[in-house]
Design a protein around this motif. Structure first.
Motif, PDB file in Angstrom:
ATOM      1  N   GLU A   7       0.750  -1.273  -0.029  1.00  0.00           N
ATOM      2  CA  GLU A   7       0.029  -0.229  -0.062  1.00  0.00           C
ATOM      3  C   GLU A   7       0.516   1.266   0.076  1.00  0.00           C
ATOM      4  O   GLU A   7       0.578   2.118  -0.437  1.00  0.00           O
ATOM      5  N   ARG A  52      -7.862   4.767  -2.604  1.00  0.00           N
ATOM      6  CA  ARG A  52      -7.784   4.206  -1.177  1.00  0.00           C
ATOM      7  C   ARG A  52      -9.481   3.998  -0.651  1.00  0.00           C
ATOM      8  O   ARG A  52      -9.558   3.073   0.220  1.00  0.00           O
ATOM      9  N   THR A  55     -13.481   0.358  -4.067  1.00  0.00           N
ATOM     10  CA  THR A  55     -12.994  -1.356  -3.979  1.00  0.00           C
ATOM     11  C   THR A  55     -13.105  -1.842  -5.069  1.00  0.00           C
ATOM     12  O   THR A  55     -14.190  -1.718  -5.953  1.00  0.00           O
ATOM     13  N   SER A  56     -12.077  -1.904  -5.843  1.00  0.00           N
ATOM     14  CA  SER A  56     -12.026  -2.796  -7.078  1.00  0.00           C
ATOM     15  C   SER A  56     -12.372  -4.174  -7.199  1.00  0.00           C
ATOM     16  O   SER A  56     -12.280  -4.913  -6.091  1.00  0.00           O
ATOM     17  N   ASP A  58     -10.578  -6.383  -8.074  1.00  0.00           N
ATOM     18  CA  ASP A  58      -9.447  -7.146  -7.690  1.00  0.00           C
ATOM     19  C   ASP A  58      -9.199  -7.101  -6.275  1.00  0.00           C
ATOM     20  O   ASP A  58      -8.481  -8.172  -5.676  1.00  0.00           O
ATOM     21  N   ASP A  59      -9.903  -6.241  -5.648  1.00  0.00           N
ATOM     22  CA  ASP A  59      -9.509  -6.282  -4.180  1.00  0.00           C
ATOM     23  C   ASP A  59     -10.719  -7.037  -3.293  1.00  0.00           C
ATOM     24  O   ASP A  59     -10.431  -7.432  -2.274  1.00  0.00           O
ATOM     25  N   ALA A  62      -8.879 -10.418  -2.242  1.00  0.00           N
ATOM     26  CA  ALA A  62      -8.200 -10.356  -1.273  1.00  0.00           C
ATOM     27  C   ALA A  62      -8.714  -9.875   0.142  1.00  0.00           C
ATOM     28  O   ALA A  62      -8.363 -10.293   1.391  1.00  0.00           O
ATOM     29  N   LYS A  63      -9.545  -8.941   0.287  1.00  0.00           N
ATOM     30  CA  LYS A  63     -10.423  -8.609   1.474  1.00  0.00           C
ATOM     31  C   LYS A  63     -11.083 -10.018   2.205  1.00  0.00           C
ATOM     32  O   LYS A  63     -11.104  -9.918   3.249  1.00  0.00           O
ATOM     33  N   GLU A  66      -8.600 -12.014   3.657  1.00  0.00           N
ATOM     34  CA  GLU A  66      -8.055 -11.489   4.821  1.00  0.00           C
ATOM     35  C   GLU A  66      -9.048 -11.718   5.981  1.00  0.00           C
ATOM     36  O   GLU A  66      -8.725 -11.802   7.242  1.00  0.00           O
TER      37      GLU A  66
END
Length: 88
Positions: A7, A52, A55-56, A58-59, A62-63, A66
């Motif tokens: 980041e 920031r 949310t794309s 691609d995110d 990952a989220k 996580e």
């Protein structure tokens, strides 16, 4: 909110492009072009803030990963309240 290494690198890359736009906006405002200067400043701020906040696609994985890892790590740490000798 602490930033991870990736980041921080992403923010630095964004700032490389946003800072010249902001400087152009400030110089344009000083020279009397308030509309174009303010527009340039707004674009520079959006260049930093939007990645920031949005949310794309691609995110999303990952989220989700996580959240799942956080739930597993916090939920099953191997202790169930007993000391392992069979006595309670």
């Amino acid at each position: 909110m602490a930033l991870g290494i990736l980041e921080q690198v992403g923010l630095a890359a964004t700032l490389i492009f946003a800072l010249p736009v902001a400087v152009y906006g400030i110089q344009t405002i000083i020279d009397g072009g308030t509309v174009f200067g303010a527009l340039a400043l707004a674009i520079a701020v959006l260049m930093v803030v939007l990645p920031r906040r949005l949310t794309s696609p691609d995110d999303v994985p990952a989220k989700a990963a996580e959240t799942a890892v956080g739930a597993v790590v916090n939920g099953s740490d191997g202790t169930d309240g007993s000391d392992g000798d069979g006595e309670t």
